[in-house]
Design a protein around this motif. Sequence first.
Motif, PDB file in Angstrom:
ATOM      1  N   GLN A  16     -15.783  -7.724  -1.454  1.00 14.18           N
ATOM      2  CA  GLN A  16     -16.021  -6.662  -1.967  1.00 14.18           C
ATOM      3  C   GLN A  16     -14.885  -6.189  -3.657  1.00 14.18           C
ATOM      4  N   ALA A  17     -14.046  -7.007  -2.750  1.00 16.76           N
ATOM      5  CA  ALA A  17     -12.788  -6.338  -3.810  1.00 16.76           C
ATOM      6  C   ALA A  17     -12.391  -7.426  -5.058  1.00 16.76           C
ATOM      7  N   VAL A  18     -13.700  -8.698  -4.894  1.00 12.95           N
ATOM      8  CA  VAL A  18     -13.056  -9.518  -5.677  1.00 12.95           C
ATOM      9  C   VAL A  18     -13.897  -8.713  -6.753  1.00 12.95           C
ATOM     10  N   ALA A  19     -15.343  -9.112  -6.169  1.00  2.00           N
ATOM     11  CA  ALA A  19     -16.334  -8.622  -7.085  1.00  2.00           C
ATOM     12  C   ALA A  19     -16.189  -7.795  -7.941  1.00  2.00           C
ATOM     13  N   ASP A  20     -15.753  -6.678  -7.505  1.00  2.00           N
ATOM     14  CA  ASP A  20     -14.933  -4.633  -8.160  1.00  2.00           C
ATOM     15  C   ASP A  20     -14.057  -5.530  -9.142  1.00  2.00           C
ATOM     16  N   PHE A  21     -13.151  -6.469  -8.959  1.00  2.00           N
ATOM     17  CA  PHE A  21     -12.009  -6.754  -9.696  1.00  2.00           C
ATOM     18  C   PHE A  21     -12.710  -7.275 -10.640  1.00  2.00           C
ATOM     19  N   ILE A  22     -13.469  -8.655 -10.564  1.00  2.00           N
ATOM     20  CA  ILE A  22     -14.415  -9.402 -11.747  1.00  2.00           C
ATOM     21  C   ILE A  22     -14.846  -8.617 -12.138  1.00  2.00           C
ATOM     22  N   THR A  23     -16.178  -7.909 -12.079  1.00  2.00           N
ATOM     23  CA  THR A  23     -17.387  -7.058 -12.591  1.00  2.00           C
ATOM     24  C   THR A  23     -15.748  -5.855 -13.539  1.00  2.00           C
ATOM     25  N   TYR A  24     -14.992  -5.560 -13.044  1.00  2.00           N
ATOM     26  CA  TYR A  24     -15.114  -4.143 -13.469  1.00  2.00           C
ATOM     27  C   TYR A  24     -13.475  -4.205 -14.432  1.00  2.00           C
TER      28      TYR A  24
ATOM     29  N   LEU B 218     -11.842  -7.426 -14.563  1.00  2.00           N
ATOM     30  CA  LEU B 218     -11.608  -8.775 -15.499  1.00  2.00           C
ATOM     31  C   LEU B 218     -12.653  -8.718 -17.109  1.00  2.00           C
ATOM     32  N   LEU B 219     -13.903  -8.240 -16.397  1.00  2.00           N
ATOM     33  CA  LEU B 219     -14.575  -7.791 -17.414  1.00  2.00           C
ATOM     34  C   LEU B 219     -15.382  -6.984 -18.292  1.00  2.00           C
ATOM     35  N   GLY B 220     -14.504  -6.187 -17.410  1.00  2.00           N
ATOM     36  CA  GLY B 220     -14.199  -4.047 -17.974  1.00  2.00           C
ATOM     37  C   GLY B 220     -15.679  -3.913 -18.648  1.00  2.00           C
ATOM     38  N   LEU B 221     -16.472  -3.935 -17.488  1.00  2.22           N
ATOM     39  CA  LEU B 221     -17.376  -3.704 -17.415  1.00  2.22           C
ATOM     40  C   LEU B 221     -17.274  -2.136 -16.796  1.00  2.22           C
ATOM     41  N   GLU B 222     -18.893  -0.532 -17.067  1.00  3.19           N
ATOM     42  CA  GLU B 222     -18.445  -0.320 -16.150  1.00  3.19           C
ATOM     43  C   GLU B 222     -20.004  -0.120 -14.908  1.00  3.19           C
ATOM     44  N   PRO B 223     -19.136   0.690 -13.738  1.00  2.00           N
ATOM     45  CA  PRO B 223     -20.331   0.208 -12.980  1.00  2.00           C
ATOM     46  C   PRO B 223     -21.812   1.471 -13.011  1.00  2.00           C
TER      47      PRO B 223
END
Lengths: 88, 351
Positions: free
Chosen positions: B36-44, B46-51
């Motif tokens: 989960q930590a990795v997925a959050d890191f990449i999407t939010y 690294l890619l700067g997307l909002e949840p």
Amino acid sequence: MKGTLTVLNIKVLGAGCANCKRLEAETRAALDGAGIPYDLVKVTEYADIMAYGVMSTPALVINEKVVSSGRIPARSQIVKLANETESA
Amino acid sequence: MASQTHLQPTVPGTRRDFVWVALAAVVWLIAFNSLQAVADFITYRLLGLEPSNPLGSALNFFIYDVPKILLLLSGMVFLITLLRTFITPEQTRRWLGGKREGVGNLLAAGVGIVTPFCSCSAVPLFIGFVEAGLPLGVTFSYLVAAPLINEVALVMLFGMFGWQVAGLYLLSGMTIAILAGILIGRFGMERYIEPFVYQIKVGNKGQRVEDRMTWHERFEQAVVSTREIVGKVWLYVVLGIAIGAAIHGFVPDDFLAEALGKDSFWAVPAAVLMGVPLYSNAAGVIPVVSVLLDKGVALGTVLAFMMAVVGLSLPEIIILRRVMKPRLIAIFVGVVATGIILTGYLFNIIL
């Protein structure tokens, strides 16, 4: 068969599904790789398969001995099984 | 050309194998717990997307779920295939011999869960069981349970919905297998078996030298089988999760609830009808199905769909035709399909 050369008698038991074909391919690759001479026959009739007491295909028979059934052994294992049967 | 050169005794490095397996288990656990930590890191980050962004939420779901399911799948399939090196159908036949109806059906269904089952093995297995004098009903309990309770499906359910749903699937699969077997046993269907089955003699030509596998060989076999099974389904898993992620992010929550929710009585049989032809896509279907569940499709309907996908398949039916007359096949399919439909309704009512 010529002279002292021992040719392994290999049979692949199985009605011809994908796994049976893979077992045949793996066996050929393993024995070719190890330089072991062999003769391979495919047994596809259920009556003939059942005569070996095998209920799960594909099965591998070396010199009329069932050495594996219901799985595809790793190549190293096929070579080992072949050596064991040969020396028996 | 002395073949003697291949005769080096292979020393089974058993201790080294156990160390490797333990190491792999530790790595597996660490990886699993940081998903989960990795997925959050990449999407939010690294890619700067909002949840709150649908694309972000879909992407996060995808990046989290793909490795999670693949890890679960590899781990569990490894354990199951390791277990399987201890169980062969030939042993099963000896265990089941002489068991009464009921006990025999229960055991047969139980054994059906753990034994390897590939539809091309169905015929020799069937002949072997019949020839050993096992009651037809017991044999059918096995034939129903073996494909119906599918290890890949079980792992996926566990990974996506938790142990309760996985447990429900296991329990209802067992129940269907036991009852279907008892029922078919009562019908006295022996005359609908192709006569040649009774003429085949199970021999013991070539005494079996197989039974002494070392731990090294068991691990090796488990690795080979795991690679094979995961190799066969991973693409479906990724595709399934991708479709699932898209629905997760973009389809409104109650979109399907009305059409396929609890109150729609035709949803369960429709799900079963749709599931039967969809063979071997169990792994890819489950993630999609999980999102359907998320969006309001009733659990019973979803389970029924999945069971129909894995439990009844056209290739298996065609192969069984070699040993059974159409009448018996029709009864087999009918009983199992009815069992699945009833299970679906039952869960829709009680949950």
